[in-house]
Design a protein around this motif. Structure first.
Motif, PDB file in Angstrom:
ATOM      1  N   GLY A  12       0.906  -1.093  -0.065  1.00 26.92           N
ATOM      2  CA  GLY A  12      -0.105  -0.063   0.152  1.00 26.92           C
ATOM      3  C   GLY A  12       0.787   1.392  -0.192  1.00 26.92           C
ATOM      4  O   GLY A  12       0.630   2.299  -0.741  1.00 26.92           O
ATOM      5  N   ASP A  48       0.873  -0.052  10.030  1.00 31.58           N
ATOM      6  CA  ASP A  48       0.389   0.293   8.745  1.00 31.58           C
ATOM      7  C   ASP A  48       0.404   1.899   8.470  1.00 31.58           C
ATOM      8  O   ASP A  48       0.844   2.392   7.407  1.00 31.58           O
ATOM      9  CB  ASP A  48      -0.899  -0.321   8.174  1.00 31.58           C
ATOM     10  CG  ASP A  48      -0.743  -1.871   7.684  1.00 31.58           C
ATOM     11  OD1 ASP A  48       0.441  -2.543   7.962  1.00 31.58           O
ATOM     12  OD2 ASP A  48      -1.742  -2.559   7.663  1.00 31.58           O
ATOM     13  N   PRO A 225      -2.072  -8.050  -5.843  1.00 29.65           N
ATOM     14  CA  PRO A 225      -0.607  -8.190  -4.841  1.00 29.65           C
ATOM     15  C   PRO A 225      -0.250  -9.654  -5.311  1.00 29.65           C
ATOM     16  O   PRO A 225       1.195  -9.785  -4.835  1.00 29.65           O
ATOM     17  CB  PRO A 225      -1.096  -8.164  -3.412  1.00 29.65           C
ATOM     18  CG  PRO A 225      -2.604  -8.569  -3.593  1.00 29.65           C
ATOM     19  CD  PRO A 225      -3.157  -8.269  -4.853  1.00 29.65           C
ATOM     20  N   VAL A 227       1.531 -11.813  -8.095  1.00 35.08           N
ATOM     21  CA  VAL A 227       2.153 -11.538  -9.404  1.00 35.08           C
ATOM     22  C   VAL A 227       3.060 -13.096  -9.753  1.00 35.08           C
ATOM     23  O   VAL A 227       3.708 -13.541  -8.762  1.00 35.08           O
ATOM     24  CB  VAL A 227       3.074 -10.592  -9.202  1.00 35.08           C
ATOM     25  CG1 VAL A 227       4.183 -10.422 -10.414  1.00 35.08           C
ATOM     26  CG2 VAL A 227       2.307  -9.280  -9.230  1.00 35.08           C
TER      27      VAL A 227
HETATM   28  P1  GDP Z   1       1.705  -5.391   5.066  1.00 38.45           P
HETATM   29  O1  GDP Z   1       0.290  -4.850   5.734  1.00 38.45           O
HETATM   30  O2  GDP Z   1       3.052  -4.514   5.455  1.00 38.45           O
HETATM   31  O3  GDP Z   1       1.720  -6.740   4.716  1.00 38.45           O
HETATM   32  O4  GDP Z   1       1.448  -4.590   3.618  1.00 38.45           O
HETATM   33  P2  GDP Z   1       0.310  -4.744   2.391  1.00 38.45           P
HETATM   34  O5  GDP Z   1      -1.144  -5.480   3.082  1.00 38.45           O
HETATM   35  O6  GDP Z   1       0.093  -3.207   2.041  1.00 38.45           O
HETATM   36  O7  GDP Z   1       1.256  -5.244   1.263  1.00 38.45           O
HETATM   37  C1  GDP Z   1       1.368  -6.608   1.391  1.00 38.45           C
HETATM   38  C2  GDP Z   1       1.250  -7.094  -0.155  1.00 38.45           C
HETATM   39  O8  GDP Z   1       1.763  -6.161  -1.180  1.00 38.45           O
HETATM   40  C3  GDP Z   1       1.664  -8.441  -0.279  1.00 38.45           C
HETATM   41  O9  GDP Z   1       0.692  -9.253  -0.522  1.00 38.45           O
HETATM   42  C4  GDP Z   1       2.468  -8.360  -1.426  1.00 38.45           C
HETATM   43  O10 GDP Z   1       2.358  -9.247  -2.713  1.00 38.45           O
HETATM   44  C5  GDP Z   1       1.940  -6.929  -2.271  1.00 38.45           C
HETATM   45  N1  GDP Z   1       3.125  -6.098  -2.721  1.00 38.45           N
HETATM   46  C6  GDP Z   1       4.269  -5.768  -2.108  1.00 38.45           C
HETATM   47  N2  GDP Z   1       5.365  -5.052  -3.047  1.00 38.45           N
HETATM   48  C7  GDP Z   1       4.579  -5.034  -4.361  1.00 38.45           C
HETATM   49  C8  GDP Z   1       4.687  -4.783  -5.645  1.00 38.45           C
HETATM   50  O11 GDP Z   1       5.914  -3.948  -5.948  1.00 38.45           O
HETATM   51  N3  GDP Z   1       4.048  -5.050  -6.758  1.00 38.45           N
HETATM   52  C9  GDP Z   1       2.773  -5.419  -6.386  1.00 38.45           C
HETATM   53  N4  GDP Z   1       1.875  -5.749  -7.372  1.00 38.45           N
HETATM   54  N5  GDP Z   1       2.320  -5.903  -5.202  1.00 38.45           N
HETATM   55  C10 GDP Z   1       3.361  -5.829  -4.267  1.00 38.45           C
END
Ligand code: GDP
Length: 311
Positions: A12, A48, A225, A227
Motif C-alpha cells: 500500500g 500500517d 498483490p 504476481v
Molecule cells: P503489510 O500490511 O505490510 O503486509 O502490507 P500490504 O498488505 O500493504 O502489502 C502486502 C502485499 O503487497 C503483499 O501481498 C505483496 O504481494 C504486495 N506487494 C508488495 N510489493 C508489491 C509490488 O511491488 N507490486 C505488487 N503488485 N504487489 C506488491
C-alpha cells in the motif's frame, strides 16, 4: 481531482508513494488499515499507518519494508539489557513517534487528528486517514489457536496454518467524518496491492465503508498483490493456499467482485486477463523505486479515468 486509496503497509505504501508523486499536492487521501495496531512497551503502535507515513515522507527503510531509514537502536539495545521482549523491533526515531502519538492520544486527540499532525510535521502533502478512530483488532485463527495479528505476523512469522480471521471491534466501529467525506468527494477509488485479507478486508469491515465505496459514482480499481503465482512479499499466497484458493490474481478479483469496475494485473499474468471479466490493465506492477511506483500510479490513474468516461 481527489483520489482515495485503500492501503495496508508495504504494498500500500509503495503504491501510495507513486500516486503522491504523480498527483498535485493534496489530491491524495490514503485510508489505512488499523487492524494490525497493538500495544508494545506500553505504547500504541500503528504499523500500517507508520509504513504509509514514512513511505510518503520518503524516510522509510526500503530494505526492511518497516521502520525508518538511517535508524539507530540505542533504546532497543538497552531495553534488551533490562530484560524487555525484543521480538518487535523499534528503532529510536520510530520510538519517538510512538511516544509523541501516545502523548497526544492521552490528551484525547483522535487517531485521525494525531495522524494528521504527524504527516504535516513530516511534510507529507497527502491526507492519511485511519479507517476508523475506534479500535479494530485482527485476530488470526490458526491450527495452533487464536493469535493476535502481530503474534502471528512478527513473532510466529506466519508459520501456523491460517484458518480464518476475525476483526474484533469492527461491528461497533464508527466511520469517521473524514473518511466519509473522502469517499463522497472521490473522483477515483483505488485498492492498493495490499494483502486482501489482512489489510483491505479490515478497512472494508468498518460499517458503512464498503457501501460508500460501492455506491460512490467514482470508479473503483484494485491492483493485484499476487504476481506470477506468488505474493510479492508477505503471507497473502500462503493464506490463499491454506484457504484452498488458487494463488492467482483471479482469487483477488473474485474477492472484491462487488466493488470493482476494473482490475490491474502484472504482465507476467497476461494470460489471465481474459478470465477477469472486467476491464483489465496489464502492466509491470513490480515497484522497486520511486520512478517505477510513479509510472504504475500514472498508468492506473489513466486506466481508472478511462473507465469513468465509458460509463
Ligand atoms: P503489510 O500490511 O505490510 O503486509 O502490507 P500490504 O498488505 O500493504 O502489502 C502486502 C502485499 O503487497 C503483499 O501481498 C505483496 O504481494 C504486495 N506487494 C508488495 N510489493 C508489491 C509490488 O511491488 N507490486 C505488487 N503488485 N504487489 C506488491
Amino acid at each position: 481531482m481527489r483520489i482515495v486509496a485503500l492501503a495496508g503497509g508495504v504494498g500500500g505504501a509503495k503504491f501510495a508513494a507513486g500516486l503522491q508523486a504523480d498527483l498535485p499536492p493534496g489530491a491524495l487521501t490514503v485510508i489505512v488499515n488499523t487492524g494490525d495496531d497493538f500495544e508494545h512497551w506500553g505504547l500504541p503502535i500503528c504499523p500500517d499507518i507508520d509504513t504509509v507515513l514514512y513511505g510518503l515522507a520518503g524516510v522509510d527503510n526500503p530494505q526492511t519494508g518497516w521502520g525508518r531509514a538511517a535508524e539507530s537502536w540505542a533504546v532497543l539495545t538497552e531495553m534488551e539489557r533490562l530484560g524487555a521482549e525484543r521480538w518487535f523491533r523499534l528503532g529510536d526515531k520510530d520510538l519517538a513517534l510512538h511516544l509523541r502519538r501516545s502523548q497526544w492520544l492521552r490528551q484525547s486527540l483522535s487517531l485521525t487528528e494525531v495522524t494528521d499532525r504527524l504527516r504535516r510535521i513530516l511534510g507529507v502533502p497527502s491526507r492519511i486517514l485511519p479507517m476508523s478512530d475506534d479500535p479494530v483488532r485482527t485476530l488470526v485463527h490458526t491450527d495452533e489457536g487464536d493469535l493476535p495479528f502481530q503474534e502471528y505476523f512478527v513473532r510466529r512469522r506466519c508459520e501456523p496454518t491460517f484458518l480464518s480471521l476475525t476483526y474484533i471491534g469492527a461491528a461497533s466501529a464508527t466511520l469517521s467524518p473524514e473518511v466519509a467525506e473522502a469517499f463522497r468527494t472521490a473522483a477515483q477509488i483505488i485498492i492498493c496491492p495490499s494483502n486482501p485479507y489482512l489489510s483491505v478486508d479490515p478497512i472494508l469491515s468498518v460499517p458503512g465503508l464498503r457501501d460508500l465505496a460501492r455506491e460512490s459514482p467514482a470508479s473503483v480499481v484494485a491492483i493485484s498483490p499476487i504476481v506470477g503465482g506468488q505474493a510479492v512479499k508477505g503471507p497473502a499466497a500462503k493464506m490463499m493456499r491454506e484457504m484452498g484458493a488458487s494463488v492467482s490474481p483471479l482469487t483477488v478479483v473474485d474477492h472484491f467482485a462487488d466493488l470493482l469496475d476494473g482490475f490491474v494485473i502484472d504482465e507476467q499474468d497476461s494470460a489471465l486477463a481474459e478470465a477477469v471479466l472486467l476491464p483489465t490493465l496489464v502492466t509491470d506492477t513490480i515497484m522497486t523505486d520511486l520512478p517505477s511506483k510513479r509510472r504504475l500510479a500514472e498508468e492506473v490513474l489513466r486506466f481508472n479515468q478511462g473507465l469513468q468516461t465509458v460509463e
